[in-house]
Design a protein around this motif. Structure first.
Motif, PDB file in Angstrom:
ATOM      1  N   LEU A  53       0.825  -1.211   0.000  1.00  0.00           N
ATOM      2  CA  LEU A  53       0.000   0.000   0.000  1.00  0.00           C
ATOM      3  C   LEU A  53       0.862   1.266   0.000  1.00  0.00           C
ATOM      4  CD1 LEU A  53      -2.825  -1.028   2.515  1.00  0.00           C
ATOM      5  CD2 LEU A  53      -3.056  -0.707   0.051  1.00  0.00           C
ATOM      6  N   ILE A  54       1.973   1.224   0.721  1.00  0.00           N
ATOM      7  CA  ILE A  54       2.880   2.378   0.737  1.00  0.00           C
ATOM      8  C   ILE A  54       3.490   2.596  -0.645  1.00  0.00           C
ATOM      9  CG2 ILE A  54       5.056   3.266   1.650  1.00  0.00           C
ATOM     10  CD1 ILE A  54       4.383   1.867   4.303  1.00  0.00           C
ATOM     11  N   LEU A  55       3.945   1.520  -1.270  1.00  0.00           N
ATOM     12  CA  LEU A  55       4.500   1.637  -2.621  1.00  0.00           C
ATOM     13  C   LEU A  55       3.465   2.195  -3.589  1.00  0.00           C
ATOM     14  CD1 LEU A  55       6.498  -1.732  -2.885  1.00  0.00           C
ATOM     15  CD2 LEU A  55       7.446   0.568  -2.631  1.00  0.00           C
ATOM     16  N   ARG A  56       2.232   1.747  -3.449  1.00  0.00           N
ATOM     17  CA  ARG A  56       1.158   2.255  -4.303  1.00  0.00           C
ATOM     18  C   ARG A  56       0.897   3.733  -4.026  1.00  0.00           C
ATOM     19  NH1 ARG A  56      -3.325   0.218  -7.241  1.00  0.00           N
ATOM     20  NH2 ARG A  56      -2.581  -1.918  -6.898  1.00  0.00           N
ATOM     21  N   GLN A  57       0.909   4.110  -2.745  1.00  0.00           N
ATOM     22  CA  GLN A  57       0.666   5.501  -2.359  1.00  0.00           C
ATOM     23  C   GLN A  57       1.669   6.450  -3.007  1.00  0.00           C
ATOM     24  OE1 GLN A  57      -1.849   6.883   0.133  1.00  0.00           O
ATOM     25  NE2 GLN A  57      -1.176   8.481  -1.264  1.00  0.00           N
ATOM     26  N   PHE A  58       2.914   5.964  -3.143  1.00  0.00           N
ATOM     27  CA  PHE A  58       3.961   6.806  -3.723  1.00  0.00           C
ATOM     28  C   PHE A  58       4.167   6.539  -5.218  1.00  0.00           C
ATOM     29  CE2 PHE A  58       4.950   7.074   0.787  1.00  0.00           C
ATOM     30  CZ  PHE A  58       5.188   8.437   0.941  1.00  0.00           C
ATOM     31  N   GLY A  59       3.247   5.797  -5.820  1.00  0.00           N
ATOM     32  CA  GLY A  59       3.269   5.590  -7.270  1.00  0.00           C
ATOM     33  C   GLY A  59       4.394   4.714  -7.766  1.00  0.00           C
ATOM     34  N   ILE A  60       4.873   3.795  -6.923  1.00  0.00           N
ATOM     35  CA  ILE A  60       5.967   2.904  -7.321  1.00  0.00           C
ATOM     36  C   ILE A  60       5.377   1.657  -7.969  1.00  0.00           C
ATOM     37  CG2 ILE A  60       8.079   1.765  -6.592  1.00  0.00           C
ATOM     38  CD1 ILE A  60       8.014   4.775  -6.029  1.00  0.00           C
ATOM     39  N   ALA A  61       5.334   1.650  -9.281  1.00  0.00           N
ATOM     40  CA  ALA A  61       4.775   0.511 -10.035  1.00  0.00           C
ATOM     41  C   ALA A  61       5.891  -0.134 -10.848  1.00  0.00           C
ATOM     42  CB  ALA A  61       3.641   0.976 -10.941  1.00  0.00           C
ATOM     43  N   GLU A  62       6.787  -0.822 -10.158  1.00  0.00           N
ATOM     44  CA  GLU A  62       7.977  -1.385 -10.796  1.00  0.00           C
ATOM     45  C   GLU A  62       8.007  -2.912 -10.795  1.00  0.00           C
ATOM     46  OE1 GLU A  62      10.354   0.134 -12.556  1.00  0.00           O
ATOM     47  OE2 GLU A  62       9.178   1.954 -12.345  1.00  0.00           O
TER      48      GLU A  62
END
Length: 242
Positions: free
Chosen positions: A213-222
């Protein structure tokens, strides 16, 4: 004390459970396509989301193509696929070898599919080898990178891109970061700040729900997702290719 008739749970959702007729149609669809096309390609679709599946169907299930170039992309449950293939094992020699490939799979919540096609196996493999999608990480998957939120003002991408190319995160999100994600943030002069660098995840670490969820919140789609070609049955040669 008897239960009150008024105290009833009423479901408001419109989700309908698949009935026996729907399962029968799915099974018939698997069997009909097996007879119609030259090759049967077994696919592991566990790393592909619903939008990717729709895209794949559009590319392979194209009714405007000539008959020779048409294919059928079917997503089904593991046991349904096995049953449909076993029904034709006496009709097609070595078909049970394709079934055994699927029976050896024991991943939980895995999604499988079959591509019925007239294209040669090499063309199919080359297509799926080049089909790679980047998306947000899923829970229990491996982290694609090490991610740390730098000390100081929290930016919308969390330091993933240079600060001069980014903007400070909206102050209204501070309670979400602090309460939901347990990131020790605070507000200073209307901006979200961190008193110390916050470590989110390490590369190749198995991610939990909050980290995703944190990665998604910061737009990290890797995270990279692709289709695994498990094997192919050629009806003309009655051979299995892996």
């Amino acid at each position: 004390m008897p239960k009150s008739r008024r105290n009833r749970v009423i479901t408001l959702s419109n989700v309908t459970k698949k009935d026996k007729d729907a399962k029968t149609r799915n099974f018939d669809n698997l069997s009909d396509n097996l007879l119609k096309f030259k090759r049967v390609v077994l696919l592991n679709l566990s790393n592909i989301n619903s939008n990717n599946l729709k895209e794949l169907r559009k590319q392979w299930d194209n009714e405007t193509l000539v008959e020779e170039d048409r294919s059928k992309f079917v997503v089904s449950k593991k046991n349904m696929i096995i049953k449909s293939l076993e029904n034709h094992k006496e009709e097609f020699a070595n078909l049970e070898k394709l079934t055994s490939l699927l029976q050896k799979q024991h991943e939980k919540n895995s999604t499988y599919g079959i591509l019925y096609t007239n294209y040669d196996y090499k063309t199919v493999v080359e297509f799926f080898d080049s089909y790679l999608k980047k998306d947000f990480a899923k829970s229990n998957s491996k982290s694609p990178l090490t991610f740390k939120i730098p000390q100081g003002i929290v930016y919308s991408r969390g330091g993933y891109i240079p600060a001069e190319e980014d903007i400070p995160m909206a102050h209204s999100l501070e309670p979400t970061l602090r309460n939901k994600y347990k990131i020790p943030t605070s507000l200073k002069d209307g901006k979200i700040v961190l008193d110390a660098e916050y470590h989110v995840c390490e590369e190749n670490q198995t991610l939990n729900v909050i980290q995703c969820l944190i990665l998604r919140q910061f737009g990290i789609a890797e995270s990279e997702y692709k289709v695994e070609v498990m094997g192919c049955y050629n009806k003309e040669t009655q051979e299995i290719a892996k």
